[in-house]
Design an enzyme around this catalytic site. Structure first.
Site, mmCIF file in Angstrom:
data_model
loop_
_atom_site.group_PDB
_atom_site.id
_atom_site.type_symbol
_atom_site.label_atom_id
_atom_site.label_comp_id
_atom_site.label_asym_id
_atom_site.label_seq_id
_atom_site.Cartn_x
_atom_site.Cartn_y
_atom_site.Cartn_z
ATOM 1 N N ASP A 39 0.848 -1.190 0.000
ATOM 2 C CA ASP A 39 0.000 0.000 0.000
ATOM 3 C C ASP A 39 0.887 1.244 0.000
ATOM 4 O O ASP A 39 2.103 1.152 0.202
ATOM 5 C CB ASP A 39 -0.895 -0.020 1.241
ATOM 6 C CG ASP A 39 -2.018 1.001 1.192
ATOM 7 O OD1 ASP A 39 -2.287 1.554 0.103
ATOM 8 O OD2 ASP A 39 -2.627 1.261 2.244
ATOM 9 N N GLU A 43 2.418 4.746 -4.321
ATOM 10 C CA GLU A 43 2.397 5.617 -5.506
ATOM 11 C C GLU A 43 3.717 6.373 -5.733
ATOM 12 O O GLU A 43 4.023 6.625 -6.911
ATOM 13 C CB GLU A 43 1.228 6.616 -5.398
ATOM 14 C CG GLU A 43 -0.148 6.003 -5.472
ATOM 15 C CD GLU A 43 -0.564 5.329 -4.169
ATOM 16 O OE1 GLU A 43 -1.412 4.435 -4.225
ATOM 17 O OE2 GLU A 43 -0.029 5.684 -3.103
ATOM 18 N N ASP A 83 -9.075 2.515 -1.677
ATOM 19 C CA ASP A 83 -9.942 2.429 -0.492
ATOM 20 C C ASP A 83 -11.389 2.727 -0.876
ATOM 21 O O ASP A 83 -11.669 3.641 -1.650
ATOM 22 C CB ASP A 83 -9.472 3.424 0.567
ATOM 23 C CG ASP A 83 -8.058 3.121 1.045
ATOM 24 O OD1 ASP A 83 -7.574 2.015 0.757
ATOM 25 O OD2 ASP A 83 -7.452 3.979 1.689
#
Length: 267
Positions: free
Chosen positions: A166, A169, A243
């Site tokens: 997670d 990016e 999410d």
């Protein structure tokens, strides 16, 4: 034919472990092992099949990757074995940000071996994420990829066979664009590059490092789930759509998102 040709160039989705195709239970976040066991027991009592239960960031000691909070999860190794014997895998979240803390072995290793992203003045780039001030593995650097993969022995020794990547990016809380600044330097196979040049490759490279590390440690196909990627991500990880909440609106949005992912070569 277009997608077939595209994946001949960028790579095909690997055959996942069978349990990866089952029902996976995930939310933010299970606070302690009693809550985890309660979830497990509820599935058993209601006779609902489940193949994986995910652990979000609260399992860690002060949000430090490659740790468990021993106060809230004192018996986690026994629990992982218990659930695994019942056909349920534990999938912990692992983020790229490493807490800046003297004595924390992951941070100390990264500093000693030059594994972190640098600023153009040759200082380690730091930014705020869940652990607070953090350094970030330079996943464009092959040396850093290998070290990251080897660190997963912490999880595989417990019987874990799947990892959830997670914040890759990468997400950084305290910068104007909420990611690494453009002047961060990466050591790539073709020389030094700025983050502006390779931003989209960061999540892909993290998933590659995770997948190859797990594959080497387990000697079988692992399961990797990622929030970020690029062309070829399907070789290393499955992708979730970010999410979401249990709402009709979010369910509606998943349909075009999943179809577009599939048209991009991601099963």
């Amino acid at each position: 034919e277009i997608i077939s040709d595209y994946t001949l160039i960028t790579g095909k989705t690997h055959l996942p472990p069978l349990w990866a195709l089952g029902y996976h239970q995930s939310r933010h976040s299970y606070q302690n092992e009693n809550e985890l066991l309660n979830i497990y027991q509820n599935f058993k009592n209601r006779e609902i099949p489940v193949d994986a239960i995910y652990l979000d960031i609260l399992y860690m000691d002060k949000y430090k990757v490659f740790t468990f909070d021993k106060k809230r999860f004192p018996n986690i190794e026994k629990i992982i074995k218990k659930l695994k014997a019942d056909g349920i895998k534990i999938v912990p979240i692992v983020d790229p940000g490493v807490k800046v803390e003297k004595g924390y072995h992951i941070y100390e290793e990264g500093i000693k071996n030059n594994l972190f992203c640098l600023k153009d003045d040759n200082l380690v780039f730091t930014g705020d994420v869940w652990p607070g001030v953090s350094a970030f593995y330079d996943f464009l650097d092959e040396k850093a990829q290998k070290a990251w993969g080897e660190n997963h022995r912490f999880y595989t020794d417990m019987g874990i066979e799947g990892i959830w990547n997670d914040m890759n990016e990468p997400s950084v809380f305290n910068t104007p664009n909420k990611t690494m600044t453009d002047d961060v330097i990466h050591n790539t196979y073709s020389g030094k590059k700025t983050h502006k040049e390779v931003h989209n490759l960061y999540g892909l490279a993290m998933s590659k490092a995770t997948y190859e590390g797990l594959f080497s440690l387990l000697n079988k196909k692992p399961f990797v789930l990622t929030r970020a990627g690029y062309a070829g991500i399907q070789k290393y990880a499955f992708v979730w759509t970010g999410d979401n909440r249990s709402s009709w609106e979010h369910l509606e949005m998943t349909l075009p998102m999943c179809m577009n992912l599939n048209m991009s070569g991601v099963s």
